[in-house]
Design an enzyme around this catalytic site. Structure first.
Site, short mmCIF file in Angstrom:
data_model
loop_
_atom_site.label_atom_id
_atom_site.label_comp_id
_atom_site.label_asym_id
_atom_site.label_seq_id
_atom_site.Cartn_x
_atom_site.Cartn_y
_atom_site.Cartn_z
N CYS A 1 0.86 -1.18 0.00
CA CYS A 1 0.00 0.00 0.00
C CYS A 1 0.89 1.23 0.00
O CYS A 1 1.74 1.36 -0.88
CB CYS A 1 -0.98 -0.02 1.16
SG CYS A 1 -0.24 -0.13 2.79
N ARG B 1 -2.23 -0.85 5.61
CA ARG B 1 -3.45 -1.38 5.00
C ARG B 1 -3.18 -2.74 4.36
O ARG B 1 -4.03 -3.62 4.35
CB ARG B 1 -3.98 -0.40 3.94
CG ARG B 1 -4.61 0.84 4.51
CD ARG B 1 -4.94 1.84 3.41
NE ARG B 1 -3.75 2.50 2.90
CZ ARG B 1 -3.76 3.37 1.88
NH1 ARG B 1 -4.90 3.66 1.28
NH2 ARG B 1 -2.65 3.94 1.46
#
Lengths: 304, 156
Positions: free
Chosen positions: A252, A257
């Site tokens: 990410c 994430r």
């Protein structure tokens, strides 16, 4: 895994149901006094460094992804001695079952779980739905900060290779599946950095060649829990085109994430070889001469 | 860019308050700031579209300003209106520091605040430099709005 598992039906369908617990399960364990004796520990890990202080699950200790788990100087995680000291101070021993939860559908909790896994902590589980679900269900919160009895944690060398990819690993991986979990605008390169934040951003926008775009949140249901196995299969096997047994790298911006997606691929769908590229776009988008694809198409490798 | 930077007295007092504390206690003080951020007046609560979002913050933060007329543009008194969700206490704490430190000052004084003031609070270790960027973004947004609405040219 010594501590009893949460045997609910949704989890049973996952490849590694032992990695998730539900809020009901945790509430029942707490009511039984599970935190006494050091067999079970609950850890809160949030994006917001003060959220724990506003109220947390009774008995939970706080571990902050940034101030506790990152090295202060190098862009790296803490080393074995620092990790051992941190965990012992939180009342966690090597054989303690650890349940981690946090805000934002467990982004940072998944990230912390991934760091625990770098150190080979055997029994570490996520609270499905995290902090928001616990609160939404009206469960108990407290601002009392526990003073745990010092745990017994050995100094363990971090073993990065199985679940962590560095830039050179990703270059060598090109041609095999990659999952980009950022937003659509970050993927296409429309957005390179956030306004007024050149230093946090990247000099180039786009994605790593052939990476499939599956924003992390698509793995989560409305209530922040992971979607069912079937839904996750539709997403990653169907849409992203992964096949059983594939080696996969997820990334990410800074690796938080993608830890959420790493967890889904590794433990819920059972891909044995999934690595999180924590250098992610803040490294790739600034690195000299690495290949990049712009736009909605995944692109090819080698670049055509 | 303004060249002469000065920390206004109310903000300077807040910085001193933080600096006088041990690192752990600074977090507690930040939490107290988060809890003391005043609610928006009704005219904004009912009209969220009149507030501007600080998109650089990971949590939704909205700001707006009002000015009170004065003899010259730079002397206009600026009133600040800031809001951040209760689920983001760190962000709320930063908003509250800026509110207490800057509300009611003149446009000139606000524009003279150094952009990197967030690092003066001594929170780099306890909060992390990455998170402090949210506060810098809020300040830059406020200064931009002040410069724009008071017709004082561009800053930052």
């Amino acid at each position: 895994m010594s501590y009893p598992l949460d045997t609910n039906e949704k989890f049973a369908a996952y490849a590694h149901p032992e990695r998730l617990v539900s809020t009901e399960w945790l509430a029942a364990q707490l009511a039984d006094g599970a935190l006494e004796g050091g067999k079970l520990a609950v850890v809160e890990s949030d994006e917001d460094v003060l959220l724990y202080e506003t109220g947390h699950i009774p008995g939970a200790v706080k571990i902050d992804w940034h101030t506790d788990l990152n090295d202060e100087v190098a862009r790296d995680y803490v080393d074995g001695p620092a990790f051992a000291k941190l965990l012992a101070s939180k009342g966690i021993s090597r054989d303690t079952t650890v349940v981690i939860y946090g805000d934002k559908s467990n982004w940072w909790a998944a990230y912390a779980l991934w760091v625990f896994t770098l150190f080979g902590h055997e029994d570490v589980r996520l609270l499905d739905g995290g902090r928001d679900k616990w609160i939404a269900e009206g469960r108990e919160l407290t601002t009392d900060v526990p003073t745990p009895i010092e745990g017994d944690y050995p100094v363990v060398e971090r073993n990065d290779a199985p679940i962590r990819a560095f830039k050179d690993d990703v270059l060598a991986h090109l041609g095999k599946p990659l999952i980009d979990v950022r937003s659509a605008d970050e993927y296409t390169g429309k957005r390179t950095h956030m306004p007024a934040y050149p230093e946090e951003g990247a000099l180039r926008g786009g994605h790593i060649p052939t990476a499939a775009s599956i924003p992390w949140a698509r793995a989560a249901a409305e209530d922040g829990t992971y979607k069912s196995r079937e839904e996750l299969e539709n997403l990653y096997l169907g849409e992203a085109g992964l096949n059983a047994g594939d080696e996969v790298v997820a990334y990410c911006r800074i690796g938080e994430r993608s830890s959420h997606t790493w967890f889904a691929l590794k433990y819920l769908l059972g891909f044995d070889n999934v690595r999180n590229y924590d250098g992610s776009w803040t490294e790739w988008g600034n690195a000299v001469r690495v290949p990049i694809v712009k736009g909605e198409e995944r692109g090819t490798w080698p670049l055509s | 860019m303004t060249t002469n930077t000065t920390i206004p007295a109310p903000l300077g007092e807040i910085i001193d308050e933080f600096q006088a504390l041990e690192e752990r206690e600074r977090l507690q003080l930040l939490l107290e700031f988060a809890q003391s951020l005043p609610e928006l007046p009704e005219r904004y609560q009912d009209h969220p579209e009149r507030l501007e979002q600080v998109v650089e913050c990971q949590s939704p933060v909205f700001i707006t300003i009002e000015t009170e007329p004065a003899a010259d543009a730079a002397s206009q008194v600026v009133r600040l209106f800031l809001t951040a969700p209760k689920e983001a206490p760190t962000t709320r704490g930063f908003a509250s520091i800026l509110f207490e430190g800057l509300d009611g000052l003149s446009a000139r004084e606000i524009l003279a605040v150094p952009d990197d003031i967030a690092h003066e609070l001594g929170l780099d270790r306890a909060v992390s430099p990455l998170r402090l960027r949210g506060m810098t973004a809020m300040l830059v947004r406020i200064k931009r709005k002040v410069a724009g609405e008071c017709h004082l040219g561009q800053t930052a």
